[in-house]
Design a protein around this motif. Structure first.
Motif, PDB file in Angstrom:
ATOM      1  N   ILE A   1       2.373 -44.075  20.403  1.00  0.00           N
ATOM      2  CA  ILE A   1       2.001 -45.359  19.818  1.00  0.00           C
ATOM      3  C   ILE A   1       1.869 -45.245  18.304  1.00  0.00           C
ATOM      4  O   ILE A   1       2.334 -46.096  17.558  1.00  0.00           O
ATOM      5  N   ARG A   2       1.246 -44.171  17.844  1.00  0.00           N
ATOM      6  CA  ARG A   2       1.051 -43.959  16.405  1.00  0.00           C
ATOM      7  C   ARG A   2       2.135 -43.086  15.785  1.00  0.00           C
ATOM      8  O   ARG A   2       2.090 -42.790  14.601  1.00  0.00           O
ATOM      9  N   ASP A   3       3.083 -42.624  16.630  1.00  0.00           N
ATOM     10  CA  ASP A   3       4.178 -41.762  16.180  1.00  0.00           C
ATOM     11  C   ASP A   3       3.638 -40.558  15.406  1.00  0.00           C
ATOM     12  O   ASP A   3       4.001 -40.315  14.261  1.00  0.00           O
ATOM     13  N   ARG A   4       2.732 -39.824  16.078  1.00  0.00           N
ATOM     14  CA  ARG A   4       2.036 -38.712  15.428  1.00  0.00           C
ATOM     15  C   ARG A   4       1.936 -37.520  16.379  1.00  0.00           C
ATOM     16  O   ARG A   4       1.533 -37.667  17.530  1.00  0.00           O
ATOM     17  N   GLN A   5       2.309 -36.343  15.893  1.00  0.00           N
ATOM     18  CA  GLN A   5       2.155 -35.130  16.692  1.00  0.00           C
ATOM     19  C   GLN A   5       0.677 -34.764  16.745  1.00  0.00           C
ATOM     20  O   GLN A   5       0.007 -34.698  15.716  1.00  0.00           O
ATOM     21  N   LEU A   6       0.160 -34.562  17.970  1.00  0.00           N
ATOM     22  CA  LEU A   6      -1.256 -34.261  18.141  1.00  0.00           C
ATOM     23  C   LEU A   6      -1.540 -32.766  18.145  1.00  0.00           C
ATOM     24  O   LEU A   6      -2.464 -32.311  17.478  1.00  0.00           O
ATOM     25  N   ALA A   7      -0.772 -32.002  18.918  1.00  0.00           N
ATOM     26  CA  ALA A   7      -1.014 -30.567  19.025  1.00  0.00           C
ATOM     27  C   ALA A   7       0.145 -29.901  19.744  1.00  0.00           C
ATOM     28  O   ALA A   7       0.977 -30.562  20.357  1.00  0.00           O
ATOM     29  N   THR A   8       0.152 -28.566  19.688  1.00  0.00           N
ATOM     30  CA  THR A   8       1.110 -27.759  20.443  1.00  0.00           C
ATOM     31  C   THR A   8       0.326 -26.880  21.397  1.00  0.00           C
ATOM     32  O   THR A   8      -0.674 -26.274  21.015  1.00  0.00           O
ATOM     33  N   TYR A   9       0.780 -26.807  22.643  1.00  0.00           N
ATOM     34  CA  TYR A   9       0.089 -26.047  23.690  1.00  0.00           C
ATOM     35  C   TYR A   9       1.004 -24.962  24.238  1.00  0.00           C
ATOM     36  O   TYR A   9       2.230 -25.098  24.201  1.00  0.00           O
ATOM     37  N   SER A  10       0.407 -23.929  24.766  1.00  0.00           N
ATOM     38  CA  SER A  10       1.189 -22.811  25.292  1.00  0.00           C
ATOM     39  C   SER A  10       1.782 -23.110  26.657  1.00  0.00           C
ATOM     40  O   SER A  10       2.705 -22.432  27.096  1.00  0.00           O
ATOM     41  N   SER A  11       1.263 -24.131  27.347  1.00  0.00           N
ATOM     42  CA  SER A  11       1.808 -24.469  28.660  1.00  0.00           C
ATOM     43  C   SER A  11       1.912 -25.985  28.818  1.00  0.00           C
ATOM     44  O   SER A  11       1.186 -26.751  28.183  1.00  0.00           O
ATOM     45  N   PHE A  12       2.819 -26.380  29.692  1.00  0.00           N
ATOM     46  CA  PHE A  12       3.000 -27.791  30.024  1.00  0.00           C
ATOM     47  C   PHE A  12       1.715 -28.351  30.622  1.00  0.00           C
ATOM     48  O   PHE A  12       1.281 -29.455  30.289  1.00  0.00           O
ATOM     49  N   GLU A  13       1.086 -27.568  31.494  1.00  0.00           N
ATOM     50  CA  GLU A  13      -0.145 -27.989  32.149  1.00  0.00           C
ATOM     51  C   GLU A  13      -1.256 -28.266  31.137  1.00  0.00           C
ATOM     52  O   GLU A  13      -2.003 -29.235  31.265  1.00  0.00           O
ATOM     53  N   ALA A  14      -1.364 -27.429  30.114  1.00  0.00           N
ATOM     54  CA  ALA A  14      -2.392 -27.615  29.086  1.00  0.00           C
ATOM     55  C   ALA A  14      -2.151 -28.895  28.288  1.00  0.00           C
ATOM     56  O   ALA A  14      -3.101 -29.596  27.921  1.00  0.00           O
ATOM     57  N   ALA A  15      -0.894 -29.222  28.036  1.00  0.00           N
ATOM     58  CA  ALA A  15      -0.569 -30.456  27.308  1.00  0.00           C
ATOM     59  C   ALA A  15      -0.975 -31.683  28.135  1.00  0.00           C
ATOM     60  O   ALA A  15      -1.565 -32.627  27.596  1.00  0.00           O
ATOM     61  N   LEU A  16      -0.696 -31.658  29.437  1.00  0.00           N
ATOM     62  CA  LEU A  16      -1.110 -32.775  30.289  1.00  0.00           C
ATOM     63  C   LEU A  16      -2.624 -32.846  30.396  1.00  0.00           C
ATOM     64  O   LEU A  16      -3.204 -33.935  30.402  1.00  0.00           O
ATOM     65  N   HIS A  17      -3.283 -31.706  30.448  1.00  0.00           N
ATOM     66  CA  HIS A  17      -4.749 -31.654  30.518  1.00  0.00           C
ATOM     67  C   HIS A  17      -5.366 -32.308  29.273  1.00  0.00           C
ATOM     68  O   HIS A  17      -6.411 -32.955  29.358  1.00  0.00           O
ATOM     69  N   ALA A  18      -4.703 -32.163  28.129  1.00  0.00           N
ATOM     70  CA  ALA A  18      -5.204 -32.768  26.893  1.00  0.00           C
ATOM     71  C   ALA A  18      -5.132 -34.295  26.947  1.00  0.00           C
ATOM     72  O   ALA A  18      -5.951 -34.985  26.338  1.00  0.00           O
ATOM     73  N   ILE A  19      -4.167 -34.829  27.689  1.00  0.00           N
ATOM     74  CA  ILE A  19      -4.054 -36.282  27.832  1.00  0.00           C
ATOM     75  C   ILE A  19      -5.159 -36.804  28.744  1.00  0.00           C
ATOM     76  O   ILE A  19      -5.909 -37.701  28.380  1.00  0.00           O
ATOM     77  N   ARG A  20      -5.250 -36.260  29.936  1.00  0.00           N
ATOM     78  CA  ARG A  20      -6.285 -36.620  30.906  1.00  0.00           C
ATOM     79  C   ARG A  20      -6.609 -35.373  31.718  1.00  0.00           C
ATOM     80  O   ARG A  20      -5.748 -34.854  32.430  1.00  0.00           O
ATOM     81  N   PRO A  21      -7.829 -34.876  31.634  1.00  0.00           N
ATOM     82  CA  PRO A  21      -8.203 -33.661  32.381  1.00  0.00           C
ATOM     83  C   PRO A  21      -8.550 -33.980  33.838  1.00  0.00           C
ATOM     84  O   PRO A  21      -9.714 -33.996  34.227  1.00  0.00           O
ATOM     85  N   VAL A  22      -7.525 -34.254  34.638  1.00  0.00           N
ATOM     86  CA  VAL A  22      -7.770 -34.686  36.016  1.00  0.00           C
ATOM     87  C   VAL A  22      -7.608 -33.574  37.046  1.00  0.00           C
ATOM     88  O   VAL A  22      -8.056 -33.720  38.178  1.00  0.00           O
TER      89      VAL A  22
END
Length: 114
Positions: A84-105
């Protein structure tokens, strides 16, 4: 002596890609996060004539009709982008960690089955 053309063909790109285990994890993550506003996700190819195809995941949340997040492989990491803001938030070592950053479900550190 190696020619320039021969050496270029021996280069191995170190870039993550989406594997079946990532797709399976994404589906489990979406299902678990439905009660927290996760609506949908799509693994897509970015087709730009100036760049090679780059696989990425777009994630929709109930707060917005447009994709809210993008996760894409970059080098040996996974980049999380606020679409939405066209902004890089972070880089993660795993795909799972990136999804966890969006919603830790799902449990932190959970990985997809191989």
């Amino acid at each position: 002596m190696m020619t320039r053309q021969a050496s270029a063909t021996n280069v191995v790109s170190l870039r993550q890609g989406f594997l079946p285990r990532h797709r399976e994890y994404l589906m489990r993550w979406l299902e678990a996060g439905a009660c927290m506003g996760l609506c949908d996700a799509d693994i897509s190819d970015h087709n730009d004539e100036n760049e090679p195809d780059i696989e990425h995941v777009l994630v929709w949340v109930r707060e917005n009709a447009r994709p809210a997040y993008m996760v894409r492989p970059e080098g040996m990491g996974w980049v999380l982008v606020d679409q939405i803001r066209d902004r890089q938030l972070a880089t993660y070592s795993s795909f799972e960690a990136a999804l966890h950053a969006i919603r830790p479900v799902l449990a932190h550190g959970a990985t997809a089955a191989a």
